[in-house]
Design a protein around this motif. Structure first.
Motif, mmCIF file in Angstrom:
data_model
loop_
_atom_site.group_PDB
_atom_site.id
_atom_site.type_symbol
_atom_site.label_atom_id
_atom_site.label_comp_id
_atom_site.label_asym_id
_atom_site.label_seq_id
_atom_site.Cartn_x
_atom_site.Cartn_y
_atom_site.Cartn_z
ATOM 1 N N MET A 1 0.850 -1.173 0.000
ATOM 2 C CA MET A 1 0.000 0.000 0.000
ATOM 3 C C MET A 1 0.897 1.238 0.000
ATOM 4 N N ALA A 2 0.619 2.144 -0.874
ATOM 5 C CA ALA A 2 1.387 3.381 -0.981
ATOM 6 C C ALA A 2 1.104 4.272 0.232
ATOM 7 N N LEU A 3 2.043 5.109 0.587
ATOM 8 C CA LEU A 3 1.911 5.993 1.735
ATOM 9 C C LEU A 3 0.647 6.865 1.671
ATOM 10 N N PRO A 4 0.332 7.485 0.525
ATOM 11 C CA PRO A 4 -0.907 8.283 0.486
ATOM 12 C C PRO A 4 -2.153 7.439 0.773
ATOM 13 N N GLU A 5 -2.155 6.192 0.308
ATOM 14 C CA GLU A 5 -3.301 5.318 0.574
ATOM 15 C C GLU A 5 -3.407 4.993 2.063
ATOM 16 N N GLY A 6 -2.267 4.785 2.705
ATOM 17 C CA GLY A 6 -2.269 4.510 4.141
ATOM 18 C C GLY A 6 -2.801 5.689 4.936
ATOM 19 N N ALA A 7 -2.403 6.880 4.558
ATOM 20 C CA ALA A 7 -2.883 8.090 5.239
ATOM 21 C C ALA A 7 -4.389 8.258 5.031
ATOM 22 N N ARG A 8 -4.844 8.000 3.821
ATOM 23 C CA ARG A 8 -6.280 8.098 3.522
ATOM 24 C C ARG A 8 -7.064 7.059 4.329
ATOM 25 N N SER A 9 -6.529 5.855 4.412
ATOM 26 C CA SER A 9 -7.179 4.792 5.166
ATOM 27 C C SER A 9 -7.256 5.145 6.648
ATOM 28 N N SER A 14 -10.401 6.927 11.345
ATOM 29 C CA SER A 14 -10.614 7.889 12.434
ATOM 30 C C SER A 14 -12.003 8.500 12.352
ATOM 31 N N GLU A 15 -12.429 8.856 11.150
ATOM 32 C CA GLU A 15 -13.770 9.415 10.967
ATOM 33 C C GLU A 15 -14.829 8.379 11.335
ATOM 34 N N ALA A 16 -14.619 7.139 10.914
ATOM 35 C CA ALA A 16 -15.569 6.065 11.226
ATOM 36 C C ALA A 16 -15.646 5.846 12.736
ATOM 37 N N LEU A 17 -14.507 5.869 13.413
ATOM 38 C CA LEU A 17 -14.492 5.700 14.863
ATOM 39 C C LEU A 17 -15.299 6.806 15.544
ATOM 40 N N GLY A 18 -15.134 8.035 15.080
ATOM 41 C CA GLY A 18 -15.925 9.141 15.635
ATOM 42 C C GLY A 18 -17.417 8.937 15.429
ATOM 43 N N GLY A 29 -18.201 -4.451 16.911
ATOM 44 C CA GLY A 29 -17.528 -5.379 16.010
ATOM 45 C C GLY A 29 -16.775 -4.618 14.957
ATOM 46 N N PRO A 30 -16.106 -5.338 14.078
ATOM 47 C CA PRO A 30 -15.357 -4.651 13.029
ATOM 48 C C PRO A 30 -16.294 -3.881 12.087
ATOM 49 N N VAL A 31 -15.858 -2.715 11.711
ATOM 50 C CA VAL A 31 -16.603 -1.888 10.760
ATOM 51 C C VAL A 31 -15.687 -1.631 9.565
ATOM 52 N N ARG A 32 -16.173 -1.957 8.390
ATOM 53 C CA ARG A 32 -15.405 -1.694 7.166
ATOM 54 C C ARG A 32 -15.855 -0.349 6.595
ATOM 55 N N CYS A 33 -14.923 0.558 6.494
ATOM 56 C CA CYS A 33 -15.249 1.891 5.983
ATOM 57 C C CYS A 33 -15.876 1.811 4.604
ATOM 58 N N ARG A 34 -15.418 0.906 3.774
ATOM 59 C CA ARG A 34 -15.958 0.804 2.412
ATOM 60 C C ARG A 34 -17.447 0.458 2.414
ATOM 61 N N ASP A 35 -17.945 -0.108 3.522
ATOM 62 C CA ASP A 35 -19.373 -0.410 3.620
ATOM 63 C C ASP A 35 -20.191 0.800 4.051
ATOM 64 N N HIS A 36 -19.528 1.890 4.413
ATOM 65 C CA HIS A 36 -20.217 3.080 4.926
ATOM 66 C C HIS A 36 -19.706 4.356 4.269
#
Length: 142
Positions: A1-9, A14-18, A29-36
């Motif tokens: 994974m490229a550094l920009p992708e890691g930062a985006r992830s 962090s936004e999902a956790l908030g 449980g686990p939440v996949r950002c791509r599902d939201h």
């Protein structure tokens, strides 16, 4: 994974956790950002969400709050289902004739504004964002 992708992830996580802490996204449980992604996008900048929501067609002040909430729910379902009365009725758990009645009310209140594709998109986006927020606050559409 490229550094920009890691930062985006990391930013999305962090936004999902908030949003999980606020009760908007499911927790426990686990939440996949791509599902939201839609929720993350809609609530990324809530002040930005509020700006178009202020221009969203709303029933006149003479319409009582419970009726305004029902009309907002009907309008969102109507926009989401492509005006399919049966689907709207199923989503709202009401009789199709009730949906037709509410749709006539919406047409009387907003007329051509609801037939404009840009207005439909902006209205649906604003109503979805308000619906997400109302889940947490327990408030209704105004």
């Amino acid at each position: 994974m490229a550094l920009p992708e890691g930062a985006r992830s990391l930013r999305r996580a962090s936004e999902a956790l908030g949003l999980m802490r606020r009760g908007i996204l499911p927790s426990g449980g686990p939440v996949r950002c791509r599902d939201h992604l839609s929720t993350l996008l809609l609530l990324r900048d809530e002040a930005l969400v509020d700006a178009p929501a202020e221009r969203t067609p709303r029933p006149p002040e003479g319409v009582r709050p419970p009726q305004r909430e029902r009309l907002a729910q009907t309008l969102l379902s109507r926009l989401s289902s492509g005006r399919n009365v049966g689907e709207v009725a199923l989503r709202l758990a009401v009789h199709p004739q009730t949906v037709r009645y509410r749709m006539r009310q919406l047409d009387e209140l907003f007329g051509a504004q609801l037939r404009d594709p840009t207005a439909q998109f902006e209205t649906e986006r604003a109503l979805r964002a308000l619906e997400l927020r109302d889940r947490v606050t327990g408030g209704g559409a105004e």
